[in-house]
Design an enzyme around this catalytic site. Structure first.
Site, PDB file in Angstrom:
ATOM      1  CB  SER A 557      -0.898   0.020   1.244  1.00 47.62           C
ATOM      2  OG  SER A 557      -1.552   1.265   1.386  1.00 47.62           O
ATOM      3  CE1 TYR A 570      -4.711  -1.990   5.006  1.00 49.97           C
ATOM      4  CE2 TYR A 570      -3.730   0.158   4.557  1.00 49.97           C
ATOM      5  CZ  TYR A 570      -4.241  -1.050   4.103  1.00 49.97           C
ATOM      6  OH  TYR A 570      -4.269  -1.312   2.762  1.00 49.97           O
TER       7      TYR A 570
END
Length: 680
Positions: A557, A570
């Site tokens: 990501s 996250y």
């Protein structure tokens, strides 16, 4: 008067589909059917008699009109006047082109002469196990007479071609009572004046041969059972097979990459438990359709399944070297100056007593079908040994067909392979979102794919779209070591091993630091950090065993390098994944395993993560409506474009398709340009 053309074609296709649907009648892509009828010649306006016959390479069960070769009978039969004899009969296949009607349809097969020269409106040529059992028995001619009387005649072995067509036509003319023939070492041919009559006669020959073998065959045709070669219990047997499959696939790919398939049917295990299986396997298969796919003979392990795994693997490596040497010697014994070059010395079939059969081919269907053909060969051996002795055609004849110039021409007609042909991918989280798009892209580029997802129904739906020779679905919670191991085992049994792994499984909980619980932290790190580690470790084990290199791709990501708000668990888990890429690239390079990452921005549309609540949480953080989140993300990028699952899948393909073969340890941004996430 023969029936008109369209009715002839429809009857032929219907008959072909019925015959091809039952493996007791013929093997995949084996045999051919034909019909003669009348059509109008557009050039003269006159009626002409035509032959419609299954073309080269087609399959009876799925035959379409486009798969038929269409020839003028007067021209085809006229070739008998210019036929130069068996020494030059290969030239006759090229001559078929001068007999085509119009564009001619599919390429005519080598068996076209048989169908055109036999004086009957309908002809079937098939490869049933029961018929080939008689055809390969040492006293097959006498057994054929015992079985059928004068209703079916014997044709001595002759390589398929024009002369064989002449031989069968002559025998039919001399035996008007006959409904068909047994072709020595090969198969059966039947004929009739109507399509129904021809089909009924084919089925009569197959059924009568099977009943004869059942009524007259002796027990234990494979010899007494060997206790130490009895099958392992189911779970133990499949675990052993999964451990051996990558090793065997690596060996079978010494000359060129192959895919594998595992079979542990009762037919195979019964054969391998018999004392005579080494002798029979060494004789090889007989029917040309069989050994063209299984090679002249299989490789057979000579250790019991109770042997230690490492000892078994070492012995397989030794046997593989012996097999390659024997195959080279076989080629050199029979090759002529104009023979095609040796295509590869690796086995197509490997037999492991107590475990099963591993078959190999350039694609998954070829690998699976090779195994199906060897099952046919086992059935043939059982039948022949039960009433006589199995006596396949001579090795020299097998070589003449395996390295036939006509077979070489058929190979050259195959389309060029796709970029990922011969590769097997495993995609975690493959049932939705980025994973689903990646599965579809990799499959479209030629890969076979193991669709792994905790949501098994979703994985099954995606795999079902692609078909059994392209994808298999497995349930896999990436936090569970056993389920991860089972997913890779499933890939090994379905396709031989894994070459390409996409660590895509993920989830997210968006909370500020003070609201993030230890359970929130643990959940995200368990799935993404621990899960990627477990998957990559299992992948490395299998890839090292194969010795074929491989690719690990992490779907990371932009949050692995960009510090966004309310995202600590996250972002930290993604940063862990990002560093795994670097660590594993450094460690696995010596094995030819490349490790790279893809850093997407928020993928909203089609995303399982966003649909599961993450979208609403992030929309709240940024103060926008959830349905506007994708557009919000797009506006903050340099390119002003929304990132979709397909864009991430494109990056996975580029990283693994070969053009970046010298690239490892790289993170590829797929974020439409987020300056704060630039790598530096």
């Amino acid at each position: 008067m023969p029936e008109p053309s369209q009715e002839t074609i429809e009857r032929l296709l219907t008959r072909s589909h019925r015959l091809g649907a039952d493996p007791a009648n013929t093997n995949y892509a084996g045999g051919n059917t034909s019909a003669k009828g009348v059509a109008t010649d557009p050039a003269s306006g006159e009626d002409v008699e035509l032959l419609w016959v299954k073309g080269s390479g087609g399959d009876l069960g799925t035959l379409a009109e486009s798969g038929l070769a269409v020839l003028r009978l007067d021209r085809l039969r006229g070739l008998t006047r210019v036929y130069p004899g068996p020494e030059r009969e290969d030239e006759m296949v090229a001559a078929f082109d001068y007999c085509l009607h119009g564009r001619g349809g599919a390429a005519p097969s080598i068996d076209t002469a048989m169908h055109g020269l036999v004086d009957s409106a309908h002809v079937d040529h098939l490869h049933p196990d029961s018929g080939i059992a008689l055809a390969t028995a040492a006293d097959g001619e006498k057994l054929t007479e015992r079985c059928f009387g004068d209703r079916v005649v014997w044709v001595p072995w002759r390589r398929p071609g024009f002369q064989l067509g002449l031989d069968i036509a002559e025998l039919k003319a001399a035996n008007p009572q006959a409904i068909g023939c047994i072709l020595g070492g090969h198969g059966i041919t039947a004929w009739g004046e109507t399509s129904d009559e021809c089909e009924a006669r084919s089925l009569e020959i197959i059924r009568t041969a099977a009943e004869f073998l059942a009524e007259n065959g002796r027990a234990e045709p494979f010899g007494p059972r060997i206790a130490e070669y009895e099958p392992l219990p189911d779970a133990e047997r499949r675990a052993r097979a999964a451990a051996l499959a990558p090793v065997l696939r690596g060996l079978a790919s010494t000359d060129r990459r192959q895919l594998g398939h595992f079979t542990d049917s009762a037919v195979v295990l019964d054969f391998l438990a018999g004392a005579e299986h080494p002798r029979l396997a060494a004789l090889g298969t007989s029917c040309p359709d069989h050994f063209l796919r299984t090679k002249v003979r299989p490789m057979v392990l000579d250790l019991p399944p109770s042997a230690p795994l490492e000892q078994t693997i070492e012995r397989l490596r030794e046997l593989h070297e012996d097999y390659r040497a024997d195959y080279r010697a076989y080629y050199e014994r029979h090759a002529e100056p104009d023979s095609p070059a040796m295509r590869g010395a690796d086995p197509a079939i490997v037999l492991v007593p107590g475990v099963g059969m591993f078959s190999f081919g350039a694609d998954a269907q070829t690998a699976r079908v090779a195994g199906e053909f060897y099952v046919n060969a086992i059935n043939v051996m059982r039948g022949a040994e039960s009433v006589s002795a199995y006596a396949p055609i001579p090795e020299s004849e097998k070589f003449r067909i395996e390295y036939w110039s006509l077979e070489e021409a058929k190979l050259r007609r195959r389309p060029a392979p796709k970029p990922l042909a011969g590769r097997v991918a495993l995609v975690t989280g493959g049932g939705s979102g980025i994973g689903k798009a990646t599965v579809r892209r990799l499959a479209a580029e030629g890969a076979c794919v193991v669709v792994a997802d905790r949501a098994f129904d979703a994985a099954q739906e995606v795999a079902g779209e692609l078909g059994r020779d392209t994808a298999v679905a497995v349930r896999a919670d990436v936090t569970d070591e056993d389920e991860v191991g089972a997913a890779f085992a499933a890939g090994a049994l379905a396709f031989g091993g894994i070459d390409l792994v996409v660590n895509n499984a993920g989830l997210s909980v968006s909370k500020p630091l003070l609201e993030t619980s230890a359970a929130d932290w643990d959940l995200q790190h368990d799935v993404m950090a621990r899960g990627s580690f477990l998957v990559s470790r299992e992948a490395a084990r299998q890839m090292v065993a194969q010795g074929l290199g491989g690719d690990l791709v992490y779907i990371v990501s932009k949050n692995s390098v960009f510090a966004g708000p309310s995202n600590v668990a996250y972002g930290a888990a993604k940063a862990d994944q990002a560093h795994q890429v670097r660590l594993l690239a450094a460690e696995l390079g010596e094995h030819g395993i490349r490790v790279n990452g893809v850093n997407p921005d928020g993928v909203v549309r089609g995303s399982g993560i966003f649909a599961g609540g993450w979208g609403a949480q992030r929309a709240a953080v940024y103060g926008v409506e959830e349905e506007e989140l994708g557009a919000f993300y797009a506006k903050r990028t340099l390119l002003k474009r929304e990132v979709l699952p397909e864009h991430v899948a494109n990056a996975v393909f580029v990283l693994t398709a070969g053009e970046l073969g010298h690239t490892t340890g790289l993170h590829v941004p797929v974020d439409a340009g987020v300056a704060a996430a630039f790598l530096r």
